[in-house]
Motif scaffolding. Sequence first.
Motif, PDB file in Angstrom:
ATOM      1  N   LYS A  13       3.531   3.153  -6.235  1.00  0.00           N
ATOM      2  CA  LYS A  13       3.233   4.574  -6.452  1.00  0.00           C
ATOM      3  C   LYS A  13       2.989   4.834  -7.940  1.00  0.00           C
ATOM      4  O   LYS A  13       3.538   4.143  -8.792  1.00  0.00           O
ATOM      5  CB  LYS A  13       4.404   5.438  -5.978  1.00  0.00           C
ATOM      6  CG  LYS A  13       4.656   5.279  -4.496  1.00  0.00           C
ATOM      7  CD  LYS A  13       5.862   6.063  -4.043  1.00  0.00           C
ATOM      8  CE  LYS A  13       6.066   5.804  -2.559  1.00  0.00           C
ATOM      9  NZ  LYS A  13       7.338   6.256  -2.095  1.00  0.00           N
ATOM     10  N   THR A  68       0.900   7.120  -3.346  1.00  0.00           N
ATOM     11  CA  THR A  68       0.866   5.704  -2.972  1.00  0.00           C
ATOM     12  C   THR A  68      -0.458   5.069  -3.360  1.00  0.00           C
ATOM     13  O   THR A  68      -1.467   5.764  -3.546  1.00  0.00           O
ATOM     14  CB  THR A  68       1.081   5.535  -1.463  1.00  0.00           C
ATOM     15  OG1 THR A  68      -0.032   6.123  -0.790  1.00  0.00           O
ATOM     16  CG2 THR A  68       2.410   6.126  -1.000  1.00  0.00           C
ATOM     17  N   ASP A 128      -2.222   3.407  -1.379  1.00  0.00           N
ATOM     18  CA  ASP A 128      -3.099   3.718  -0.252  1.00  0.00           C
ATOM     19  C   ASP A 128      -3.814   5.053  -0.477  1.00  0.00           C
ATOM     20  O   ASP A 128      -5.030   5.169  -0.292  1.00  0.00           O
ATOM     21  CB  ASP A 128      -2.287   3.755   1.045  1.00  0.00           C
ATOM     22  CG  ASP A 128      -3.158   3.961   2.263  1.00  0.00           C
ATOM     23  OD1 ASP A 128      -4.125   3.199   2.438  1.00  0.00           O
ATOM     24  OD2 ASP A 128      -2.872   4.891   3.050  1.00  0.00           O
ATOM     25  N   TRP A 183       0.821  -1.209   0.000  1.00  0.00           N
ATOM     26  CA  TRP A 183       0.000   0.000   0.000  1.00  0.00           C
ATOM     27  C   TRP A 183       0.853   1.256   0.000  1.00  0.00           C
ATOM     28  O   TRP A 183       0.415   2.306  -0.464  1.00  0.00           O
ATOM     29  CB  TRP A 183      -0.964  -0.018   1.178  1.00  0.00           C
ATOM     30  CG  TRP A 183      -1.976  -1.104   1.039  1.00  0.00           C
ATOM     31  CD1 TRP A 183      -1.957  -2.331   1.655  1.00  0.00           C
ATOM     32  CD2 TRP A 183      -3.115  -1.107   0.194  1.00  0.00           C
ATOM     33  NE1 TRP A 183      -3.017  -3.082   1.244  1.00  0.00           N
ATOM     34  CE2 TRP A 183      -3.764  -2.348   0.345  1.00  0.00           C
ATOM     35  CE3 TRP A 183      -3.670  -0.179  -0.680  1.00  0.00           C
ATOM     36  CZ2 TRP A 183      -4.926  -2.683  -0.341  1.00  0.00           C
ATOM     37  CZ3 TRP A 183      -4.830  -0.513  -1.364  1.00  0.00           C
ATOM     38  CH2 TRP A 183      -5.435  -1.751  -1.187  1.00  0.00           C
ATOM     39  N   THR A 184       2.080   1.161   0.517  1.00  0.00           N
ATOM     40  CA  THR A 184       2.970   2.332   0.519  1.00  0.00           C
ATOM     41  C   THR A 184       4.100   2.207  -0.495  1.00  0.00           C
ATOM     42  O   THR A 184       4.676   3.215  -0.898  1.00  0.00           O
ATOM     43  CB  THR A 184       3.568   2.564   1.922  1.00  0.00           C
ATOM     44  OG1 THR A 184       4.274   1.392   2.340  1.00  0.00           O
ATOM     45  CG2 THR A 184       2.481   2.896   2.920  1.00  0.00           C
TER      46      THR A 184
END
Length: 82
Positions: free
Chosen positions: A69, A75, A77, A65-66
Motif C-alpha cells: 500500500k 493497494t 491493485d 496486490w493487496t
Amino acid sequence: MRLLIRSNYSIFHVNLRGTILLDGSRISIREAELNKSVYVFQQDYVCNSPSGAAAVVLARAANGWTEWKDKEGNTLDALKRK
C-alpha cells in the motif's frame, strides 16, 4: 522483514528468504517497536512478483496486490488499475 516464518510459507519462499539472509550485505537486524527485532534491507532486492516480494518480507503466503500500500492506504491493485 519478519524474523519468524509462518507454517503456510512455501518451500520456494523459504529457500529465497534463506538465500537473501545468507548474503549478509543485503540484510541487517535491528530492534523495532515493542522490543521486536526485524530484518532491514540494506540494498534493493528485485522479486518476480508483488506477491513473491510480500511473501519474502512477511514470512508467510501473501497477496502482494493487496498487501502493498502507498502512504494513503491505496493497494497496489487499486493503483495499477487507475
